[in-house]
Design a protein around this motif. Structure first.
Motif, short mmCIF file in Angstrom:
data_model
loop_
_atom_site.label_atom_id
_atom_site.label_comp_id
_atom_site.label_asym_id
_atom_site.label_seq_id
_atom_site.Cartn_x
_atom_site.Cartn_y
_atom_site.Cartn_z
N GLY A 159 47.78 6.34 20.16
CA GLY A 159 47.35 7.65 21.08
C GLY A 159 48.33 7.89 22.16
O GLY A 159 49.18 7.30 22.65
N VAL A 160 48.11 9.14 22.60
CA VAL A 160 48.87 9.83 23.75
C VAL A 160 48.16 9.99 24.94
O VAL A 160 47.02 10.55 24.58
N GLU A 161 48.38 9.54 26.03
CA GLU A 161 47.72 9.96 27.20
C GLU A 161 48.74 10.41 28.43
O GLU A 161 49.62 9.64 28.59
N THR A 162 48.60 11.78 28.83
CA THR A 162 49.62 12.13 29.88
C THR A 162 49.14 12.00 31.18
O THR A 162 49.65 12.01 32.22
N ASN A 163 47.86 11.51 31.67
CA ASN A 163 47.03 11.27 32.71
C ASN A 163 47.16 9.67 33.11
O ASN A 163 46.55 8.89 32.23
N LEU A 164 48.02 9.28 34.05
CA LEU A 164 48.12 7.85 34.15
C LEU A 164 47.05 7.03 34.47
O LEU A 164 46.65 5.91 34.20
N LYS A 165 45.96 7.92 35.50
CA LYS A 165 44.79 7.12 35.93
C LYS A 165 43.96 6.64 34.74
O LYS A 165 43.41 5.75 34.54
N LYS A 166 43.70 7.73 33.82
CA LYS A 166 43.10 7.64 32.41
C LYS A 166 43.48 6.57 31.68
O LYS A 166 42.90 5.78 31.19
N ALA A 167 44.86 6.40 31.62
CA ALA A 167 45.54 5.39 30.87
C ALA A 167 45.28 4.00 31.41
O ALA A 167 45.09 3.17 30.53
N LEU A 168 45.46 3.98 32.75
CA LEU A 168 45.13 2.59 33.46
C LEU A 168 43.86 2.05 33.25
O LEU A 168 43.28 0.94 33.38
N ASP A 169 42.88 3.35 33.34
CA ASP A 169 41.08 2.81 33.46
C ASP A 169 41.17 2.19 32.06
O ASP A 169 40.08 1.45 31.74
N TRP A 170 41.72 2.77 30.90
CA TRP A 170 41.44 2.47 29.37
C TRP A 170 42.05 1.09 29.12
O TRP A 170 41.56 0.27 28.56
N CYS A 171 43.02 0.53 29.46
CA CYS A 171 43.88 -0.58 29.16
C CYS A 171 43.56 -1.90 29.88
O CYS A 171 42.76 -1.90 30.70
N ASP A 172 43.80 -2.92 28.95
CA ASP A 172 43.84 -4.20 29.62
C ASP A 172 45.29 -4.63 30.18
O ASP A 172 45.40 -5.45 31.22
N VAL A 173 46.23 -4.15 29.62
CA VAL A 173 47.76 -4.57 30.03
C VAL A 173 48.26 -3.28 29.99
O VAL A 173 48.44 -2.22 29.04
N ALA A 174 49.11 -3.05 31.03
CA ALA A 174 50.08 -1.99 31.30
C ALA A 174 51.42 -2.36 31.11
O ALA A 174 52.00 -3.22 32.07
N ASN A 175 52.23 -1.85 30.02
CA ASN A 175 53.67 -2.27 29.89
C ASN A 175 54.50 -1.26 30.39
O ASN A 175 54.83 -0.11 29.54
N VAL A 176 55.07 -1.30 31.39
CA VAL A 176 55.97 -0.20 32.21
C VAL A 176 57.35 -0.31 31.90
O VAL A 176 58.18 -1.18 31.97
N LEU A 177 57.73 0.94 31.15
CA LEU A 177 59.24 1.13 30.92
C LEU A 177 60.08 1.64 31.96
O LEU A 177 59.65 2.51 32.87
N ARG A 178 61.33 1.26 32.00
CA ARG A 178 62.50 1.77 32.79
C ARG A 178 62.61 3.31 32.57
O ARG A 178 62.71 3.53 31.28
N VAL A 179 62.84 4.23 33.50
CA VAL A 179 63.45 5.35 33.07
C VAL A 179 64.84 5.26 32.84
O VAL A 179 65.67 4.83 33.92
N GLN A 180 65.48 5.71 31.58
CA GLN A 180 66.74 5.17 31.34
C GLN A 180 67.64 6.56 31.45
O GLN A 180 68.20 6.97 30.55
N ASN A 181 67.89 6.38 32.82
CA ASN A 181 68.78 7.74 33.20
C ASN A 181 70.25 7.71 32.32
O ASN A 181 70.70 8.95 32.05
N GLU A 182 70.78 6.81 32.12
CA GLU A 182 72.08 6.82 31.53
C GLU A 182 71.99 7.00 29.91
O GLU A 182 73.01 7.55 29.34
N ARG A 183 70.82 7.27 29.29
CA ARG A 183 70.66 7.84 27.85
C ARG A 183 70.28 9.33 28.03
O ARG A 183 70.09 9.94 27.00
N MET A 184 70.17 9.97 29.14
CA MET A 184 69.52 11.50 29.40
C MET A 184 70.89 12.08 29.70
O MET A 184 71.41 12.18 30.57
N ASN A 185 71.20 13.16 28.94
CA ASN A 185 72.17 14.11 28.94
C ASN A 185 71.30 15.42 29.19
O ASN A 185 72.32 16.32 29.36
N ILE A 186 70.22 15.70 29.38
CA ILE A 186 69.63 16.59 30.07
C ILE A 186 68.51 16.17 31.02
O ILE A 186 68.11 14.89 31.04
N LYS A 187 67.89 17.03 31.60
CA LYS A 187 66.58 16.80 32.67
C LYS A 187 65.37 16.82 31.78
O LYS A 187 65.07 17.81 31.28
N TYR A 188 64.89 15.74 31.86
CA TYR A 188 63.46 15.65 31.16
C TYR A 188 62.38 15.77 32.09
O TYR A 188 61.17 15.73 31.87
#
Length: 310
Positions: free
Chosen positions: A206-235
């Motif tokens: 599933g895809v959820e773009t609202n953080l609060k809704k995602a956290l309301d739904w989950c038992d566990v949040a696995n949070v990933l690092r923003v990988q600036n070194e792999r970004m050659n454009i602005k995301y």
């Protein structure tokens, strides 16, 4: 004796549920070992392991090296920055030169997707993938699942797990998705749409773009690092805006009305993905992940070593 269904650990997608359960059962034994006064066992004293890291790494490299030494293996460490790769030597030539020193297992991190699979077809050694590009990082996913089970005090069947952040550039995300689905968990991803791969829904995620809704739904949040070194454009427009929309702070957690487990594979961009009061809180199991990483990698190495036909 129980054995893995694979000869190499190249990715979670090549494993089955029994493989995962066997790795976790073996990790339980090794976790007990590393909490003893004498933290070593002689299990692999006739095995030589080469750690080949073509990309920078702190946690993973140290964790593998410690796991290997706890098992009494002989260890060779190779860093591409100080090697003949810089002079144009090919991957196969590099590895074959190392294997001529009678190496049994190669632990490899490489920036190219599929490097481990490629190597497994061309050299006579067991390969453990320590991360290939933006593809897979199987031992991280295994230690993540192991840590979740420990924190929830149950298996993951029916549990709701959300992976938050830079899914697009993450090898941790894909391995986690495969591992969690094998164990019967429900998985969602959450982050800016620019950092969610288009193929993700085809994996049954599933895809959820609202953080609060995602956290309301989950038992566990696995949070990933923003990988600036792999970004050659602005995301996304700015780090500040990312932190406002997708960063987790103590106030957000306190307003949920329930306790969820917070994880992060590290290294953390503090104040971006997580504020310090979340990273260091009693809901965070980030340091448990690091400890469990050694036990899980000991299990993976031990079980792969059992596949070597002498």
């Amino acid at each position: 004796m129980e054995q893995l269904s694979v000869n190499h650990l190249l990715g979670i997608k090549y494993l089955n549920k029994n493989d995962i359960e066997l790795i976790f059962k073996t990790a339980n034994h090794f976790k007990e070992v590393i909490n003893r006064p004498i933290k070593k066992v002689p299990s692999l004293r006739d095995i030589t392991i080469a750690n080949l890291f073509f990309e920078n790494s702190t946690r993973t490299k140290l964790s593998f090296e410690l796991a290997e030494k706890r098992l009494s293996a002989d260890v060779i460490n190779f860093s591409a920055n100080q090697s003949s790769v810089k002079k144009g030597e090919t991957l196969i030539d590099t590895v074959n030169n190392i294997l001529s020193m009678k190496v049994d297992i190669v632990v490899m991190r490489h920036s190219n997707v599929g490097a481990g699979v490629f190597l497994s077809k061309h050299v006579n050694a067991r390969i453990i993938n320590a991360g290939d590009g933006t593809h897979e990082h199987p031992t991280q996913a295994l230690l993540d699942s192991y840590s979740m089970r420990e924190a929830l005090n149950s298996n993951l069947k029916g549990k709701n797990i959300v992976i938050v952040g830079d899914v697009l550039h993450s090898r941790v995300a894909l391995s986690n998705i495969f591992a969690l689905q094998l164990q019967g968990a429900n998985v969602k991803v959450c982050g800016p749409t620019t950092l969610i791969p288009r193929y993700i829904s085809s994996l049954g995620v599933g895809v959820e773009t609202n953080l609060k809704k995602a956290l309301d739904w989950c038992d566990v949040a696995n949070v990933l690092r923003v990988q600036n070194e792999r970004m050659n454009i602005k995301y996304f427009p700015s780090t500040r805006e990312y932190a406002q929309l997708f960063g987790i702070n103590k106030q957000i957690l306190d307003n949920l009305g329930k306790k969820i487990v917070i994880m992060h594979p590290g290294p953390i961009n503090r104040g971006v993905e997580l504020t310090s009061d979340v990273a260091d809180s009693d809901q965070s199991i980030i340091l448990n992940q690091v400890e469990n990483g050694v036990a899980v990698r000991m299990a993976a190495i031990y079980l792969i070593a059992q596949q070597i036909k002498r």
